[in-house]
Write a protein that holds these residues in place. Sequence first.
Motif, PDB file in Angstrom:
ATOM      1  N   PHE A 108       0.813  -1.219   0.000  1.00  0.00           N
ATOM      2  CA  PHE A 108       0.000   0.000   0.000  1.00  0.00           C
ATOM      3  C   PHE A 108       0.845   1.266   0.000  1.00  0.00           C
ATOM      4  O   PHE A 108       0.526   2.229  -0.680  1.00  0.00           O
ATOM      5  CB  PHE A 108      -0.960  -0.006   1.200  1.00  0.00           C
ATOM      6  CG  PHE A 108      -1.896  -1.184   1.183  1.00  0.00           C
ATOM      7  CD1 PHE A 108      -2.763  -1.393   0.130  1.00  0.00           C
ATOM      8  CD2 PHE A 108      -1.885  -2.118   2.214  1.00  0.00           C
ATOM      9  CE1 PHE A 108      -3.622  -2.486   0.091  1.00  0.00           C
ATOM     10  CE2 PHE A 108      -2.735  -3.222   2.189  1.00  0.00           C
ATOM     11  CZ  PHE A 108      -3.600  -3.404   1.128  1.00  0.00           C
ATOM     12  N   GLU A 109       1.926   1.261   0.786  1.00  0.00           N
ATOM     13  CA  GLU A 109       2.780   2.444   0.856  1.00  0.00           C
ATOM     14  C   GLU A 109       4.161   2.110   0.318  1.00  0.00           C
ATOM     15  O   GLU A 109       4.846   1.242   0.863  1.00  0.00           O
ATOM     16  CB  GLU A 109       2.871   2.952   2.299  1.00  0.00           C
ATOM     17  CG  GLU A 109       1.656   3.730   2.722  1.00  0.00           C
ATOM     18  CD  GLU A 109       1.805   4.313   4.121  1.00  0.00           C
ATOM     19  OE1 GLU A 109       2.935   4.652   4.516  1.00  0.00           O
ATOM     20  OE2 GLU A 109       0.781   4.407   4.818  1.00  0.00           O
ATOM     21  N   VAL A 110       4.560   2.797  -0.731  1.00  0.00           N
ATOM     22  CA  VAL A 110       5.884   2.577  -1.319  1.00  0.00           C
ATOM     23  C   VAL A 110       6.866   3.536  -0.665  1.00  0.00           C
ATOM     24  O   VAL A 110       6.646   4.748  -0.677  1.00  0.00           O
ATOM     25  CB  VAL A 110       5.861   2.796  -2.858  1.00  0.00           C
ATOM     26  CG1 VAL A 110       7.246   2.599  -3.462  1.00  0.00           C
ATOM     27  CG2 VAL A 110       4.870   1.852  -3.513  1.00  0.00           C
ATOM     28  N   PRO A 111       7.954   3.027  -0.063  1.00  0.00           N
ATOM     29  CA  PRO A 111       8.938   3.941   0.532  1.00  0.00           C
ATOM     30  C   PRO A 111       9.769   4.638  -0.548  1.00  0.00           C
ATOM     31  O   PRO A 111       9.719   4.262  -1.723  1.00  0.00           O
ATOM     32  CB  PRO A 111       9.816   3.003   1.371  1.00  0.00           C
ATOM     33  CG  PRO A 111       9.684   1.680   0.717  1.00  0.00           C
ATOM     34  CD  PRO A 111       8.333   1.622   0.097  1.00  0.00           C
ATOM     35  N   LYS A 112      10.536   5.624  -0.143  1.00  0.00           N
ATOM     36  CA  LYS A 112      11.397   6.347  -1.092  1.00  0.00           C
ATOM     37  C   LYS A 112      12.564   5.430  -1.467  1.00  0.00           C
ATOM     38  O   LYS A 112      13.355   5.025  -0.614  1.00  0.00           O
ATOM     39  CB  LYS A 112      11.909   7.642  -0.456  1.00  0.00           C
ATOM     40  CG  LYS A 112      12.664   8.531  -1.429  1.00  0.00           C
ATOM     41  CD  LYS A 112      13.200   9.773  -0.746  1.00  0.00           C
ATOM     42  CE  LYS A 112      14.052  10.589  -1.698  1.00  0.00           C
ATOM     43  NZ  LYS A 112      14.630  11.771  -1.056  1.00  0.00           N
ATOM     44  N   LEU A 113      12.643   5.069  -2.737  1.00  0.00           N
ATOM     45  CA  LEU A 113      13.671   4.134  -3.208  1.00  0.00           C
ATOM     46  C   LEU A 113      14.402   4.678  -4.425  1.00  0.00           C
ATOM     47  O   LEU A 113      13.811   5.353  -5.257  1.00  0.00           O
ATOM     48  CB  LEU A 113      13.029   2.789  -3.598  1.00  0.00           C
ATOM     49  CG  LEU A 113      12.319   1.973  -2.523  1.00  0.00           C
ATOM     50  CD1 LEU A 113      11.441   0.923  -3.173  1.00  0.00           C
ATOM     51  CD2 LEU A 113      13.307   1.318  -1.585  1.00  0.00           C
ATOM     52  N   THR A 114      15.683   4.351  -4.505  1.00  0.00           N
ATOM     53  CA  THR A 114      16.458   4.646  -5.717  1.00  0.00           C
ATOM     54  C   THR A 114      16.809   3.302  -6.331  1.00  0.00           C
ATOM     55  O   THR A 114      17.553   2.512  -5.726  1.00  0.00           O
ATOM     56  CB  THR A 114      17.730   5.456  -5.399  1.00  0.00           C
ATOM     57  OG1 THR A 114      17.355   6.619  -4.665  1.00  0.00           O
ATOM     58  CG2 THR A 114      18.455   5.869  -6.662  1.00  0.00           C
ATOM     59  N   ILE A 115      16.213   3.026  -7.485  1.00  0.00           N
ATOM     60  CA  ILE A 115      16.379   1.707  -8.112  1.00  0.00           C
ATOM     61  C   ILE A 115      16.962   1.849  -9.508  1.00  0.00           C
ATOM     62  O   ILE A 115      16.533   2.714 -10.288  1.00  0.00           O
ATOM     63  CB  ILE A 115      15.025   0.941  -8.185  1.00  0.00           C
ATOM     64  CG1 ILE A 115      14.360   0.866  -6.812  1.00  0.00           C
ATOM     65  CG2 ILE A 115      15.219  -0.460  -8.751  1.00  0.00           C
ATOM     66  CD1 ILE A 115      12.923   0.400  -6.826  1.00  0.00           C
ATOM     67  N   CYS A 116      17.916   0.972  -9.820  1.00  0.00           N
ATOM     68  CA  CYS A 116      18.459   0.892 -11.177  1.00  0.00           C
ATOM     69  C   CYS A 116      18.070  -0.472 -11.725  1.00  0.00           C
ATOM     70  O   CYS A 116      18.305  -1.491 -11.074  1.00  0.00           O
ATOM     71  CB  CYS A 116      19.974   1.042 -11.145  1.00  0.00           C
ATOM     72  SG  CYS A 116      20.735   0.696 -12.735  1.00  0.00           S
ATOM     73  N   ALA A 117      17.455  -0.489 -12.903  1.00  0.00           N
ATOM     74  CA  ALA A 117      17.030  -1.750 -13.520  1.00  0.00           C
ATOM     75  C   ALA A 117      17.038  -1.624 -15.036  1.00  0.00           C
ATOM     76  O   ALA A 117      17.108  -0.513 -15.574  1.00  0.00           O
ATOM     77  CB  ALA A 117      15.646  -2.133 -13.038  1.00  0.00           C
ATOM     78  N   LEU A 118      16.946  -2.763 -15.705  1.00  0.00           N
ATOM     79  CA  LEU A 118      16.882  -2.762 -17.175  1.00  0.00           C
ATOM     80  C   LEU A 118      15.548  -2.214 -17.655  1.00  0.00           C
ATOM     81  O   LEU A 118      15.466  -1.584 -18.694  1.00  0.00           O
ATOM     82  CB  LEU A 118      17.071  -4.179 -17.726  1.00  0.00           C
ATOM     83  CG  LEU A 118      18.496  -4.714 -17.840  1.00  0.00           C
ATOM     84  CD1 LEU A 118      18.458  -6.138 -18.359  1.00  0.00           C
ATOM     85  CD2 LEU A 118      19.347  -3.867 -18.768  1.00  0.00           C
ATOM     86  N   ARG A 119      14.495  -2.504 -16.870  1.00  0.00           N
ATOM     87  CA  ARG A 119      13.150  -2.122 -17.296  1.00  0.00           C
ATOM     88  C   ARG A 119      12.248  -1.951 -16.082  1.00  0.00           C
ATOM     89  O   ARG A 119      12.401  -2.667 -15.087  1.00  0.00           O
ATOM     90  CB  ARG A 119      12.606  -3.230 -18.201  1.00  0.00           C
ATOM     91  CG  ARG A 119      11.295  -2.928 -18.868  1.00  0.00           C
ATOM     92  CD  ARG A 119      10.858  -4.087 -19.758  1.00  0.00           C
ATOM     93  NE  ARG A 119       9.409  -4.155 -19.783  1.00  0.00           N
ATOM     94  CZ  ARG A 119       8.676  -4.891 -18.964  1.00  0.00           C
ATOM     95  NH1 ARG A 119       9.253  -5.640 -18.048  1.00  0.00           N
ATOM     96  NH2 ARG A 119       7.366  -4.898 -19.047  1.00  0.00           N
ATOM     97  N   PHE A 120      11.320  -0.996 -16.155  1.00  0.00           N
ATOM     98  CA  PHE A 120      10.315  -0.772 -15.112  1.00  0.00           C
ATOM     99  C   PHE A 120       8.941  -0.857 -15.763  1.00  0.00           C
ATOM    100  O   PHE A 120       8.752  -0.331 -16.861  1.00  0.00           O
ATOM    101  CB  PHE A 120      10.458   0.615 -14.478  1.00  0.00           C
ATOM    102  CG  PHE A 120      11.717   0.820 -13.687  1.00  0.00           C
ATOM    103  CD1 PHE A 120      11.744   0.604 -12.316  1.00  0.00           C
ATOM    104  CD2 PHE A 120      12.886   1.250 -14.307  1.00  0.00           C
ATOM    105  CE1 PHE A 120      12.907   0.803 -11.586  1.00  0.00           C
ATOM    106  CE2 PHE A 120      14.041   1.454 -13.587  1.00  0.00           C
ATOM    107  CZ  PHE A 120      14.063   1.229 -12.218  1.00  0.00           C
ATOM    108  N   THR A 121       7.991  -1.493 -15.090  1.00  0.00           N
ATOM    109  CA  THR A 121       6.628  -1.454 -15.623  1.00  0.00           C
ATOM    110  C   THR A 121       6.099  -0.035 -15.378  1.00  0.00           C
ATOM    111  O   THR A 121       6.581   0.663 -14.478  1.00  0.00           O
ATOM    112  CB  THR A 121       5.710  -2.493 -14.939  1.00  0.00           C
ATOM    113  OG1 THR A 121       5.650  -2.215 -13.539  1.00  0.00           O
ATOM    114  CG2 THR A 121       6.197  -3.914 -15.162  1.00  0.00           C
ATOM    115  N   ALA A 122       5.111   0.378 -16.148  1.00  0.00           N
ATOM    116  CA  ALA A 122       4.593   1.756 -16.071  1.00  0.00           C
ATOM    117  C   ALA A 122       4.088   2.096 -14.673  1.00  0.00           C
ATOM    118  O   ALA A 122       4.390   3.175 -14.134  1.00  0.00           O
ATOM    119  CB  ALA A 122       3.489   1.947 -17.101  1.00  0.00           C
TER     120      ALA A 122
END
Length: 202
Positions: A108-122
């Motif tokens: 329900f609650e997404v924390p503040k994150l810094t993510i590096c990935a090949l792809r993110f869903t919309a």
Amino acid sequence: RGRAPCSSPASTMGIDIKAGGRKATKKHGRSAPVSENLYLRLIVKLYRFLARRTDSKFNKVVLKRLFTSKTNRPPLSIKNISKFMAREGNENKIAVCVGSVTDETRLFEVPKLTICALRFTATARARIVKAGGECLTFDQLALKAPTGEGTVLLRGCKSRRESARYFGAPGVRHSHVKPFVRSKGRKFEKARGRRASRGYRN
């Protein structure tokens, strides 16, 4: 008439070793991605350079994972990433996933994150940005952390695929393998081997 002198067995027998050694000593596994994706090829070029020119093991691991097939790059949900990043010592670090990052509706609650990935869903990207986080690409990560300092390298679970449920022998005692059955009901595979009154029960 004398016989033609035969060459000694030592000179005729043996392994014909070509320059570069025997095939048995060759390295296996991919040395380049099979995908023709231009952006992936450019990232590979970048991390090939970083792996060669830095002593960082992080860059070598990222490069190796960039070569892998899609089944060996399982997706990771934002719920799992937030769980790993909440651990002690992982605060303010960059989560790195060589694969896709997906949304999790049960979080329900997404924390503040810094993510590096090949792809993110919309939806995953939208929720991360809304929470004040950041979605990085691998070329941006190379500028921020060229040796992988201050990063946490994560990967998803390979056995979560639906096909993995069918691997093994179904109907054997203590086996939890899913059988290829049309339906799970009274009429389907409920006789011999499934009931003690019909021969035996596994």
